[in-house]
Design an enzyme around this catalytic site. Structure first.
Site, PDB file in Angstrom:
ATOM      1  N   TYR A  18      48.857  35.264  38.724  1.00 35.88           N
ATOM      2  CA  TYR A  18      49.878  34.890  38.319  1.00 35.88           C
ATOM      3  C   TYR A  18      51.072  35.821  38.782  1.00 35.88           C
ATOM      4  CZ  TYR A  18      46.624  33.199  34.960  1.00 35.88           C
ATOM      5  OH  TYR A  18      45.752  32.353  34.497  1.00 35.88           O
ATOM      6  N   ASP A  20      51.931  37.031  42.158  1.00 38.47           N
ATOM      7  CA  ASP A  20      52.718  36.347  43.246  1.00 38.47           C
ATOM      8  C   ASP A  20      53.591  35.033  42.700  1.00 38.47           C
ATOM      9  OD1 ASP A  20      49.821  37.158  44.004  1.00 38.47           O
ATOM     10  OD2 ASP A  20      51.090  37.927  45.410  1.00 38.47           O
ATOM     11  N   ARG A 274      51.373  44.592  33.315  1.00 39.32           N
ATOM     12  CA  ARG A 274      50.556  44.657  34.379  1.00 39.32           C
ATOM     13  C   ARG A 274      51.235  44.098  35.590  1.00 39.32           C
ATOM     14  NH1 ARG A 274      46.106  39.893  34.079  1.00 39.32           N
ATOM     15  NH2 ARG A 274      47.044  38.741  36.012  1.00 39.32           N
ATOM     16  N   GLY A 275      50.720  44.605  36.903  1.00 38.68           N
ATOM     17  CA  GLY A 275      51.217  43.954  37.988  1.00 38.68           C
ATOM     18  C   GLY A 275      52.707  44.431  38.425  1.00 38.68           C
ATOM     19  N   GLU A 276      53.377  43.089  38.802  1.00 42.11           N
ATOM     20  CA  GLU A 276      54.813  43.260  39.227  1.00 42.11           C
ATOM     21  C   GLU A 276      55.602  42.374  38.379  1.00 42.11           C
ATOM     22  OE1 GLU A 276      57.471  42.246  43.183  1.00 42.11           O
ATOM     23  OE2 GLU A 276      55.577  43.281  43.300  1.00 42.11           O
TER      24      GLU A 276
END
Length: 380
Positions: A18, A20, A274-276
Site C-alpha cells: 500500500y 507506493d 509504518r512505511g511512508e
C-alpha cells in the site's frame, strides 16, 4: 505557461502492498483537485489499489476515479502517448515504448523520479538535479523531505485546519469512531497499530495489559496481525475481532480508505505507523507516534531512521529525546520495547506538545504537489 491544462502521467509499481500506491493516489488526486491538471495514474496492481479505493474495478484497463484517470499498467505494454509531465514513482522503470514516445514528442516532457522520503542531509544537495538522459529527454531527481531545499511532504490545502477542528470536537470524534464500530471505555487511551511483523510487540502489549490506565488498541488488517494473534493465543484474527487482556482491549478494524485513516489517526492518543504514507499522515495528526521503517539490506534503513530522529527530536529535553530514540530504534530492530514505552510515558505531556509543534512547523513548507508544479513552471 502555468501547469493548468497540462497532462501528467504518474507510474506506480506496487512493491509493498500500500505504501507506493498510497502516496501516488494522494498525489494524483491533489494535482487534479488543487492544480487543475489532467492526471493518468498507471498502476500495475489494481487489487492492492482496491483496498484504498473500493470503487476501483480491478478488471478494467481504464477508468476514472475522483477526477483521476486510472490505467492498468500491463506487463505487455500496449502503447500510449506521452504526457507533458512524467513521474516515475520510487524509481520504477518506465516501459520502453513509452520512453520512445517521450523522445518523439516535439516538446520533450519533464521527466522526474519521485524518490523515497528521507531526512538524510545529502537529499537537499541532490534534490532537483539532473539524472540520466534517454535520447532527448532528461530525467530529474525529486526528493520529498522535511527541510527547506527538498520537495516537502504531501499535504492537501486546509488539512491542518480540518484536523484541528476535528480534534476540538469530541462529538465528531465519537460519531466517526462509532461508524467504524469503535466504542472505547471512558478514560481509555486510544492507540492505533499499523506495522510490519515485529518480534518486539509482545513486550509492549504486556506493559499495556498491566497498566493501571485502560488502553483500546486499534489494529487495521495488515501484517502485524499474526504477532497480535500469537500474543492473544488466538489462531487468527479478522476484522471485527475484539479481545480483552487485563487493561488492554484489542480491536481489529477493517482496512479503511485514506480519508478515514486520517481521521482515525486524529482520534488516537498515539499512533504506531509504518512505511511512508502512514508515517507522513501520523505527523499531520499532531500526536506522539512510533515509526516502523521499511527494512532494507545491510540495515541502511537505520541510517534513515537516525537522520529523521536527529531532526524530529530537536527541541526536546534530553530525557524525552533519549526515550523517543530508544523506543523507535528498539521497535525497528524488533527488540522488546516495553521498558522504552514506560520511559517515554514519563515525558508524555512534552511529547504531545512537541508532536503538535512539529506538525505546524512542517506545514510552513510548500507541500509536495505544489513543489512539483512549481518545478515544472521553473523548468519551462
Amino acid at each position: 505557461m502555468a501547469a493548468t491544462n497540462t497532462r501528467w502521467d504518474i507510474f506506480c509499481t506496487v512493491v509493498d502492498n500500500y505504501g507506493d500506491i498510497g502516496v501516488t493516489w494522494r498525489l494524483a488526486r491533489q494535482l487534479v483537485a488543487e492544480h487543475g491538471v489532467a492526471v493518468r495514474l498507471w498502476v500495475d496492481d489494481l487489487r492492492a489499489f482496491e483496498r484504498l479505493c473500493p470503487e476501483i474495478e480491478p478488471g478494467l484497463a481504464q477508468q476514472r476515479q475522483q477526477g483521476v484517470e486510472v490505467r492498468h499498467w500491463p506487463q505487455e505494454w500496449v502503447g500510449a502517448d506521452a504526457a507533458d509531465v512524467v513521474i516515475a514513482a520510487f524509481a520504477c522503470q518506465l516501459p520502453g515504448p513509452y520512453m520512445d514516445a517521450m523522445a518523439e514528442r516535439e516538446q520533450p516532457p519533464l521527466w522526474m523520479n519521485l524518490d523515497y522520503l528521507s531526512a538524510e542531509d545529502w537529499v537537499v544537495g541532490c534534490h532537483g538535479l539532473p539524472s540520466v538522459k534517454y535520447r532527448s529527454v532528461q530525467k530529474f531527481f525529486f526528493f520529498p523531505g522535511f527541510q527547506p531545499g527538498t520537495g516537502g511532504l504531501l499535504r492537501e490545502q486546509g488539512l491542518i485546519e480540518r484536523r484541528q477542528a476535528f480534534q476540538q470536537d469530541p462529538a465528531a470524534q465519537r460519531t466517526f469512531l462509532q461508524e467504524l464500530g469503535i466504542d472505547p471505555a471512558p478514560g481509555s487511551q486510544l492507540i492505533s497499530l499499523f506495522a510490519y511483523e515485529n518480534a518486539g510487540l509482545a513486550s509492549w502489549l504486556d506493559v499495556l495489559a498491566a497498566d493501571a490506565r485502560p488502553t483500546h488498541l486499534l489494529v487495521p488488517e495488515g501484517r502485524i496481525l499474526g504477532d497480535v494473534a500469537r500474543w492473544l493465543g488466538a489462531d487468527a484474527l479478522t476484522a471485527g475481532a475484539l479481545q480483552v487482556r487485563g487493561s488492554l482491549t484489542v480491536q481489529v478494524i477493517p482496512f479503511v480508505r485514506q480519508d478515514q485513516y486520517d481521521r482515525l489517526l486524529w482520534c488516537c492518543d498515539f499512533n504506531a505507523v509504518r512505511g511512508e504514507d502512514s508515517f507522513v499522515r501520523a505527523q499531520w495528526a499532531g500526536r506522539p507516534m512510533l515509526w516502523h521503517i521499511y527494512q532494507q539490506e545491510e540495515d541502511i534503513h537505520l541510517d534513515k531512521l537516525d537522520a529523521f530522529l536527529a531532526l524530529y527530536t530537536k527541541g526536546l529535553s534530553s530525557g524525552a529525546a533519549e526515550a523517543t530514540g530508544g523506543l523507535w530504534r528498539a521497535w525497528s530492530a524488533g527488540l522488546p520495547i516495553g521498558q522504552h514505552w514506560l520511559a517515554a510515558r514519563k515525558h508524555w505531556a512534552e511529547l504531545q506538545r512537541h508532536a503538535q509543534s512539529w506538525s505546524l512547523e512542517q506545514a510552513l513548507q510548500a507541500d509536495l504537489a505544489t513543489a512539483l508544479v512549481q518545478f515544472y513552471r521553473n523548468w519551462l
